[in-house]
Structures are given as C-alpha cells and as structure tokens.
Design a protein around this motif. Sequence first.
Motif, PDB file in Angstrom:
ATOM      1  N   HIS A  34       6.200  -7.793 -28.555  1.00 18.80           N
ATOM      2  CA  HIS A  34       6.263  -9.256 -28.528  1.00 18.80           C
ATOM      3  C   HIS A  34       5.104  -9.888 -29.294  1.00 18.80           C
ATOM      4  O   HIS A  34       5.280 -10.922 -29.946  1.00 18.80           O
ATOM      5  CB  HIS A  34       6.304  -9.741 -27.082  1.00 18.80           C
ATOM      6  N   LYS A  35       3.939  -9.295 -29.233  1.00 19.53           N
ATOM      7  CA  LYS A  35       2.790  -9.828 -29.962  1.00 19.53           C
ATOM      8  C   LYS A  35       3.078  -9.925 -31.454  1.00 19.53           C
ATOM      9  O   LYS A  35       2.765 -10.938 -32.100  1.00 19.53           O
ATOM     10  CB  LYS A  35       1.563  -8.935 -29.727  1.00 19.53           C
ATOM     11  N   TRP A  36       3.686  -8.870 -32.008  1.00 20.89           N
ATOM     12  CA  TRP A  36       3.916  -8.813 -33.452  1.00 20.89           C
ATOM     13  C   TRP A  36       5.302  -9.308 -33.856  1.00 20.89           C
ATOM     14  O   TRP A  36       5.583  -9.420 -35.049  1.00 20.89           O
ATOM     15  CB  TRP A  36       3.706  -7.389 -33.964  1.00 20.89           C
ATOM     16  N   GLY A  37       6.178  -9.584 -32.886  1.00 19.98           N
ATOM     17  CA  GLY A  37       7.541  -9.976 -33.233  1.00 19.98           C
ATOM     18  C   GLY A  37       8.258  -8.848 -33.946  1.00 19.98           C
ATOM     19  O   GLY A  37       8.921  -9.073 -34.968  1.00 19.98           O
ATOM     20  N   ALA A  38       8.118  -7.630 -33.415  1.00 20.32           N
ATOM     21  CA  ALA A  38       8.653  -6.436 -34.073  1.00 20.32           C
ATOM     22  C   ALA A  38      10.174  -6.416 -34.082  1.00 20.32           C
ATOM     23  O   ALA A  38      10.835  -7.082 -33.276  1.00 20.32           O
ATOM     24  CB  ALA A  38       8.117  -5.180 -33.394  1.00 20.32           C
ATOM     25  N   ASP A  39      10.722  -5.637 -35.021  1.00 21.04           N
ATOM     26  CA  ASP A  39      12.173  -5.482 -35.124  1.00 21.04           C
ATOM     27  C   ASP A  39      12.699  -4.420 -34.169  1.00 21.04           C
ATOM     28  O   ASP A  39      13.799  -4.543 -33.646  1.00 21.04           O
ATOM     29  CB  ASP A  39      12.550  -5.081 -36.560  1.00 21.04           C
ATOM     30  N   ARG A  40      11.922  -3.374 -33.966  1.00 21.24           N
ATOM     31  CA  ARG A  40      12.360  -2.288 -33.094  1.00 21.24           C
ATOM     32  C   ARG A  40      11.208  -1.349 -32.790  1.00 21.24           C
ATOM     33  O   ARG A  40      10.154  -1.420 -33.400  1.00 21.24           O
ATOM     34  CB  ARG A  40      13.512  -1.502 -33.729  1.00 21.24           C
ATOM     35  N   VAL A  41      11.460  -0.467 -31.839  1.00 22.92           N
ATOM     36  CA  VAL A  41      10.508   0.582 -31.483  1.00 22.92           C
ATOM     37  C   VAL A  41      11.115   1.920 -31.871  1.00 22.92           C
ATOM     38  O   VAL A  41      12.296   2.179 -31.610  1.00 22.92           O
ATOM     39  CB  VAL A  41      10.184   0.567 -29.973  1.00 22.92           C
ATOM     40  N   ILE A  42      10.317   2.760 -32.530  1.00 20.89           N
ATOM     41  CA  ILE A  42      10.725   4.102 -32.922  1.00 20.89           C
ATOM     42  C   ILE A  42       9.996   5.076 -32.012  1.00 20.89           C
ATOM     43  O   ILE A  42       8.767   5.022 -31.895  1.00 20.89           O
ATOM     44  CB  ILE A  42      10.319   4.404 -34.389  1.00 20.89           C
ATOM     45  N   ALA A  43      10.715   5.958 -31.338  1.00 25.18           N
ATOM     46  CA  ALA A  43      10.080   6.878 -30.398  1.00 25.18           C
ATOM     47  C   ALA A  43      10.577   8.295 -30.619  1.00 25.18           C
ATOM     48  O   ALA A  43      11.759   8.517 -30.894  1.00 25.18           O
ATOM     49  CB  ALA A  43      10.357   6.438 -28.959  1.00 25.18           C
TER      50      ALA A  43
END
Length: 204
Positions: free
Chosen positions: A91-100
């Motif tokens: 949320h801080k960076w307004g990311a598109d997705r998380v890669i795990a």
Amino acid sequence: MYVAEIDGALWTLDLIERCRAEPISPGDYRLRRIVIAVDPSGAANKEDARSDEIGIIVAGMMDDGTAVILEDGTVRDGPSGWGKVVAGLYHKWGADRVIAERNYGGAMVEFVILTADKSIPVSVITASRGKHIRAEPVSALYEQGKVRHAGRFPEMEDQFTNFSTSGYMGDRSPDRADAAVWALTELMLDPDQFDPNKWIKAFS
C-alpha cells in the motif's frame, strides 16, 4: 560491510556503484510498475536467529524502461509479522502485485500474504534452477545499465557481490538478493508477466 571481490563475481562493487541513483519516493510519476518480491524462510519470530530472514524487496519499472530497486523491507519475523510488512509496503508504494517464492512452505506463502490483506494480487513462482543460475541474466541487466539502486542497500548489495558463476559464496542464504532477482525478473525478463493465469486468487 561489503566483502572483497570474489573470482567470477556476477556483481562487483564498481558495477553496483555505476548503477547508483538518488532515492525515489512513493507516488513518483516516473514509476510505471511496482512489484514486491518475497523470499520466505522458516523463521518463527524476531528472536529466531537460527533461521534466515524473509527477503522483501520493492522494485519498479521507470518510464525510461529501466528497473529500480526502491526499498529493502527484509525482516526476521514469524508469518504474521512479515505478512503485515508485505501488506504495508504494497500500500505504501501502490504496488501492482506481490511475487513470492513457493518452494519454502508451498501454499503457506500466499496464505500468509492474503491473510494480512486479501485484496493483494499474489503471483507464486517455483524455483526450478539454482540461485546463481537465476541471478546471471539479472547481473547482465546491470552490466547493460538497465537497473538502478535508488539509494544504498548494504546488506542486499553485499549478498549480490557473493554471487559468482560457480554459485553463491556467502555464509547464509541470499534472502535479500534472491528477492531482488525475483522482482527484476518479473519486471524485465518474464515474457508472461501479464498472464492472468499466474495470479493466485483466494478468499473470493
């Protein structure tokens, strides 16, 4: 504290310094895409010194087509703790997705992230090759001037300089560097990065 240069190093201190840039703030209009990559470990809590840290790296794609490392959010904590860190950075960076990475704990990884925030899109990847094999094409991006570090990331950069063509030479797992490799692969090297079949959908 950086290590001395090793034989066959994929990254050198000089190479990293050539990629140095000024820090970038969240919301910078030049960022076209932002991803957060997670390299999980089996840490139980913050005091679990025997376990590796959970590598958490934020990276973005600039409007000039280069990638940039934005923040190192790596922690040593239990699942609830690091899941909240990932959600906060998303949320801080307004990311598109998380890669795990899936290899450690299987479905546990996406479960932890989606428990922290079920609105986060998560792509789970399986490591089918050795760490240094995955790192080689990413180091080539650095050689081509296609990656920047927005500021200094001593721990991550130290791990980078421990990668060689023969393997990883560090004492412990390259958690931060491995997460950075996943993020940069997604941004710069993965031809299927917009394939919706890669997205994990849960709690729908």
